[in-house]
Write a protein that holds these residues in place. Structure first.
Motif, PDB file in Angstrom:
ATOM      1  N   PRO A   1      31.445  42.190  58.206  1.00 45.91           N
ATOM      2  CA  PRO A   1      32.660  42.939  58.538  1.00 45.91           C
ATOM      3  C   PRO A   1      33.272  43.562  57.282  1.00 45.91           C
ATOM      4  CG  PRO A   1      32.667  40.786  59.604  1.00 45.91           C
ATOM      5  CD  PRO A   1      31.518  40.779  58.647  1.00 45.91           C
ATOM      6  N   LEU A   2      33.824  44.749  57.439  1.00 50.00           N
ATOM      7  CA  LEU A   2      34.332  45.518  56.313  1.00 50.00           C
ATOM      8  C   LEU A   2      35.833  45.308  56.122  1.00 50.00           C
ATOM      9  CD1 LEU A   2      34.199  47.862  54.209  1.00 50.00           C
ATOM     10  CD2 LEU A   2      34.504  49.438  56.133  1.00 50.00           C
ATOM     11  N   VAL A   3      36.241  45.142  54.855  1.00 55.30           N
ATOM     12  CA  VAL A   3      37.656  45.101  54.502  1.00 55.30           C
ATOM     13  C   VAL A   3      37.891  46.094  53.363  1.00 55.30           C
ATOM     14  CG1 VAL A   3      39.618  43.733  53.741  1.00 55.30           C
ATOM     15  CG2 VAL A   3      37.839  42.663  55.147  1.00 55.30           C
ATOM     16  N   LEU A   4      38.702  47.106  53.627  1.00 55.48           N
ATOM     17  CA  LEU A   4      39.134  48.012  52.563  1.00 55.48           C
ATOM     18  C   LEU A   4      40.266  47.360  51.783  1.00 55.48           C
ATOM     19  CD1 LEU A   4      39.394  51.495  54.329  1.00 55.48           C
ATOM     20  CD2 LEU A   4      37.444  50.549  53.097  1.00 55.48           C
ATOM     21  N   VAL A   5      40.274  47.562  50.466  1.00 50.40           N
ATOM     22  CA  VAL A   5      41.331  47.048  49.595  1.00 50.40           C
ATOM     23  C   VAL A   5      41.986  48.242  48.900  1.00 50.40           C
ATOM     24  CG1 VAL A   5      41.900  45.541  47.652  1.00 50.40           C
ATOM     25  CG2 VAL A   5      40.024  44.920  49.213  1.00 50.40           C
ATOM     26  N   ILE A   6      43.293  48.442  49.122  1.00 51.83           N
ATOM     27  CA  ILE A   6      43.996  49.584  48.535  1.00 51.83           C
ATOM     28  C   ILE A   6      44.834  49.129  47.348  1.00 51.83           C
ATOM     29  CG2 ILE A   6      45.482  51.559  48.955  1.00 51.83           C
ATOM     30  CD1 ILE A   6      44.946  51.274  51.901  1.00 51.83           C
ATOM     31  N   HIS A   7      44.685  49.837  46.257  1.00 52.05           N
ATOM     32  CA  HIS A   7      45.292  49.441  44.993  1.00 52.05           C
ATOM     33  C   HIS A   7      46.798  49.692  44.926  1.00 52.05           C
ATOM     34  CE1 HIS A   7      45.474  53.715  43.934  1.00 52.05           C
ATOM     35  NE2 HIS A   7      44.204  53.823  44.287  1.00 52.05           N
ATOM     36  N   ASP A   8      47.415  49.071  43.937  1.00 56.18           N
ATOM     37  CA  ASP A   8      48.815  49.285  43.583  1.00 56.18           C
ATOM     38  C   ASP A   8      48.960  50.664  42.945  1.00 56.18           C
ATOM     39  OD1 ASP A   8      51.462  48.939  42.973  1.00 56.18           O
ATOM     40  OD2 ASP A   8      51.185  47.134  41.761  1.00 56.18           O
ATOM     41  N   TRP A   9      50.164  50.998  42.493  1.00 55.05           N
ATOM     42  CA  TRP A   9      50.417  52.346  41.971  1.00 55.05           C
ATOM     43  C   TRP A   9      49.736  52.624  40.639  1.00 55.05           C
ATOM     44  CZ3 TRP A   9      56.124  53.318  40.026  1.00 55.05           C
ATOM     45  CH2 TRP A   9      56.456  52.392  39.048  1.00 55.05           C
ATOM     46  N   ASP A  10      49.197  51.584  39.996  1.00 55.64           N
ATOM     47  CA  ASP A  10      48.493  51.809  38.734  1.00 55.64           C
ATOM     48  C   ASP A  10      47.001  52.079  38.926  1.00 55.64           C
ATOM     49  OD1 ASP A  10      47.915  49.244  39.522  1.00 55.64           O
ATOM     50  OD2 ASP A  10      48.351  48.306  37.600  1.00 55.64           O
ATOM     51  N   GLY A  11      46.562  52.279  40.147  1.00 55.14           N
ATOM     52  CA  GLY A  11      45.182  52.682  40.404  1.00 55.14           C
ATOM     53  C   GLY A  11      44.219  51.512  40.521  1.00 55.14           C
ATOM     54  N   LEU A  12      43.008  51.829  40.915  1.00 58.53           N
ATOM     55  CA  LEU A  12      41.967  50.815  41.094  1.00 58.53           C
ATOM     56  C   LEU A  12      41.598  50.203  39.750  1.00 58.53           C
ATOM     57  CD1 LEU A  12      39.764  49.324  42.635  1.00 58.53           C
ATOM     58  CD2 LEU A  12      38.379  51.402  42.547  1.00 58.53           C
ATOM     59  N   GLY A  13      41.636  48.867  39.682  1.00 56.01           N
ATOM     60  CA  GLY A  13      41.327  48.187  38.425  1.00 56.01           C
ATOM     61  C   GLY A  13      40.762  46.803  38.661  1.00 56.01           C
ATOM     62  N   ALA A  14      40.828  45.976  37.633  1.00 53.37           N
ATOM     63  CA  ALA A  14      40.228  44.640  37.672  1.00 53.37           C
ATOM     64  C   ALA A  14      40.852  43.769  38.769  1.00 53.37           C
ATOM     65  CB  ALA A  14      40.373  43.967  36.312  1.00 53.37           C
ATOM     66  N   TYR A  15      42.139  43.949  39.023  1.00 54.41           N
ATOM     67  CA  TYR A  15      42.799  43.135  40.049  1.00 54.41           C
ATOM     68  C   TYR A  15      42.173  43.379  41.418  1.00 54.41           C
ATOM     69  CZ  TYR A  15      46.423  41.164  43.037  1.00 54.41           C
ATOM     70  OH  TYR A  15      47.086  40.424  43.997  1.00 54.41           O
ATOM     71  N   GLU A  16      42.070  44.629  41.809  1.00 55.89           N
ATOM     72  CA  GLU A  16      41.495  44.960  43.125  1.00 55.89           C
ATOM     73  C   GLU A  16      40.019  44.585  43.195  1.00 55.89           C
ATOM     74  OE1 GLU A  16      45.183  46.960  42.476  1.00 55.89           O
ATOM     75  OE2 GLU A  16      43.325  47.137  41.304  1.00 55.89           O
ATOM     76  N   GLU A  17      39.309  44.738  42.091  1.00 56.71           N
ATOM     77  CA  GLU A  17      37.901  44.345  42.071  1.00 56.71           C
ATOM     78  C   GLU A  17      37.754  42.842  42.284  1.00 56.71           C
ATOM     79  OE1 GLU A  17      36.232  45.827  38.456  1.00 56.71           O
ATOM     80  OE2 GLU A  17      36.393  47.938  39.065  1.00 56.71           O
ATOM     81  N   ARG A  18      38.664  42.057  41.669  1.00 56.98           N
ATOM     82  CA  ARG A  18      38.609  40.607  41.862  1.00 56.98           C
ATOM     83  C   ARG A  18      38.948  40.245  43.304  1.00 56.98           C
ATOM     84  NH1 ARG A  18      36.346  36.457  42.453  1.00 56.98           N
ATOM     85  NH2 ARG A  18      37.446  34.480  42.247  1.00 56.98           N
ATOM     86  N   ARG A  19      39.947  40.887  43.880  1.00 55.12           N
ATOM     87  CA  ARG A  19      40.287  40.609  45.276  1.00 55.12           C
ATOM     88  C   ARG A  19      39.124  40.973  46.196  1.00 55.12           C
ATOM     89  NH1 ARG A  19      44.437  36.999  45.861  1.00 55.12           N
ATOM     90  NH2 ARG A  19      46.271  37.628  44.651  1.00 55.12           N
ATOM     91  N   ALA A  20      38.463  42.079  45.928  1.00 59.19           N
ATOM     92  CA  ALA A  20      37.304  42.474  46.732  1.00 59.19           C
ATOM     93  C   ALA A  20      36.189  41.436  46.616  1.00 59.19           C
ATOM     94  CB  ALA A  20      36.803  43.850  46.295  1.00 59.19           C
ATOM     95  N   THR A  21      35.952  40.950  45.416  1.00 60.77           N
ATOM     96  CA  THR A  21      34.925  39.929  45.211  1.00 60.77           C
ATOM     97  C   THR A  21      35.292  38.639  45.934  1.00 60.77           C
ATOM     98  OG1 THR A  21      34.380  40.904  43.061  1.00 60.77           O
ATOM     99  CG2 THR A  21      33.618  38.653  43.467  1.00 60.77           C
ATOM    100  N   MET A  22      36.564  38.260  45.913  1.00 61.25           N
ATOM    101  CA  MET A  22      37.015  37.070  46.641  1.00 61.25           C
ATOM    102  C   MET A  22      36.750  37.213  48.139  1.00 61.25           C
ATOM    103  SD  MET A  22      40.606  36.443  44.569  1.00 61.25           S
ATOM    104  CE  MET A  22      41.273  35.206  45.697  1.00 61.25           C
TER     105      MET A  22
END
Length: 256
Positions: free
Chosen positions: A55-76
C-alpha cells in the motif's frame, strides 16, 4: 553452563543477523519526474521483503522542502510494510535554508492552490508507477505546510483512502468546500499551536460536520506547532509517539 551461555549468544547473534537482513530489504531511491517541463525529485522507500506490492503512503514535506526528516519518515513507513513516497512540491534542488526562503516557497503554493493540487496529483501518479507500489490502496500524510497540503488534496477530491495532517495549517482559502472529498481524514494537532490555534481546530470541525465528512481528531494538550519534529524547540516526544501510533492504526484500518 557454558553450553547454555553459548546457546544464548548464538540466539542473540541470529537475531542481530535477522534484523540486519530485514533492514537490508528496505530499498530507498531518489525519483526524478517532470511537471510541465520542470524537474522534481521525490524519495521512495519500499520493503522488498514482501512478494506483493505494498500500500502506498505519500509524505508531504514542511515549508522547508523535502529533506532528511521526510526521508526518515518514509523509511519508517517502509519498515512497517508500506511503500512510501516523499513528495517534492518545490522542484528539484529547491530546498530552502532560511525562514524567509521557506516562507517564500510555501507562499507561492498557498497563493496558487491549483498549482499545489497539480503537483500533488503528479506526485501521486508518479508514485503509483514505481516498482513495489500498490496504487489501489493509497493514503497521504503531511507535516505543517504539508498538513495544509493534505487538506487541500482532500478538498480536491484525490482518490485516496486516507488523509492525515500532522500539526498542519488548518485555515482554508475563501470559497473552499469539501464536496469532492473521498476517503477518511485524521487531524493530529497540538492544543498550544500558535500557527493554527484551537479556534481553527473548532472551525475545521464545524465545517467537516456540516459537510458530513468522516473524520477523526486527536488533540495533544500543551503541544506546540512542530511537536513531531526532532530537534525543534517544539518537539514533544510523547505527542510525537502517540500521533505516529494513531496514524499507523488509522492507515492499517484503511489500507490493509
Amino acid at each position: 553452563m557454558h553450553s547454555t551461555l553459548e546457546a544464548i549468544a548464538a540466539g542473540a547473534a541470529a537475531l542481530v543477523l535477522a534484523g540486519g537482513a530485514a533492514q537490508a530489504q528496505i530499498r530507498t531511491e531518489a525519483v526524478v519526474y517532470e511537471i510541465d517541463g520542470v524537474a522534481y525529485e521525490g524519495f521512495l522507500a519500499v520493503n522488498e521483503g514482501f512478494d506483493e506490492d505494498r500500500p502506498l503512503v505519500l509524505v508531504i514535506h514542511d515549508w522547508d522542502g523535502l529533506g532528511a526528516y521526510e526521508e526518515r519518515r518514509a523509511t519508517m513507513l517502509a519498515e512497517r510494510g508500506y511503500a512510501a513516497f516523499a513528495v517534492d512540491l518545490y522542484g528539484r534542488g529547491v530546498r530552502p535554508t532560511t525562514t524567509e526562503e521557506s516562507r517564500a516557497e510555501s507562499g507561492k503554493l498557498y497563493a496558487d492552490r491549483a498549482a499545489m493540487r497539480a503537483r500533488l496529483a503528479a506526485a501521486l501518479e508518479t508514485a503509483g508507477m514505481q516498482d513495489g507500489v500498490d496504487p489501489e490502496a493509497a493514503a497521504v500524510i503531511g507535516y505543517c505546510f504539508g498538513g495544509a497540503a493534505v487538506l487541500e488534496f482532500a478538498r480536491a477530491g484525490a482518490d485516496l483512502d486516507a488523509f492525515v495532517s500532522f500539526h498542519g495549517g488548518l485555515q482554508a482559502p475563501e470559497g473552499a468546500t469539501w464536496d469532492a472529498m473521498r476517503g477518511d481524514l485524521l487531524v493530529l494537532h497540538g492544543s498550544a499551536d500558535p500557527v493554527s490555534g484551537m479556534e481553527d481546530v473548532a472551525a475545521l470541525a464545524a465545517t467537516l460536520n456540516e459537510a458530513e465528512i468522516d473524520y477523526r481528531m486527536e488533540i495533544y494538550g500543551g503541544a506546540r506547532h512542530s511537536f513531531t519534529v526532532w530537534g525543534s524547540g517544539d518537539y514533544e516526544p510523547e505527542a510525537d509517539l502517540q500521533s505516529w501510533d494513531a496514524m499507523l492504526r488509522f492507515l492499517d484500518e484503511r489500507l490493509r
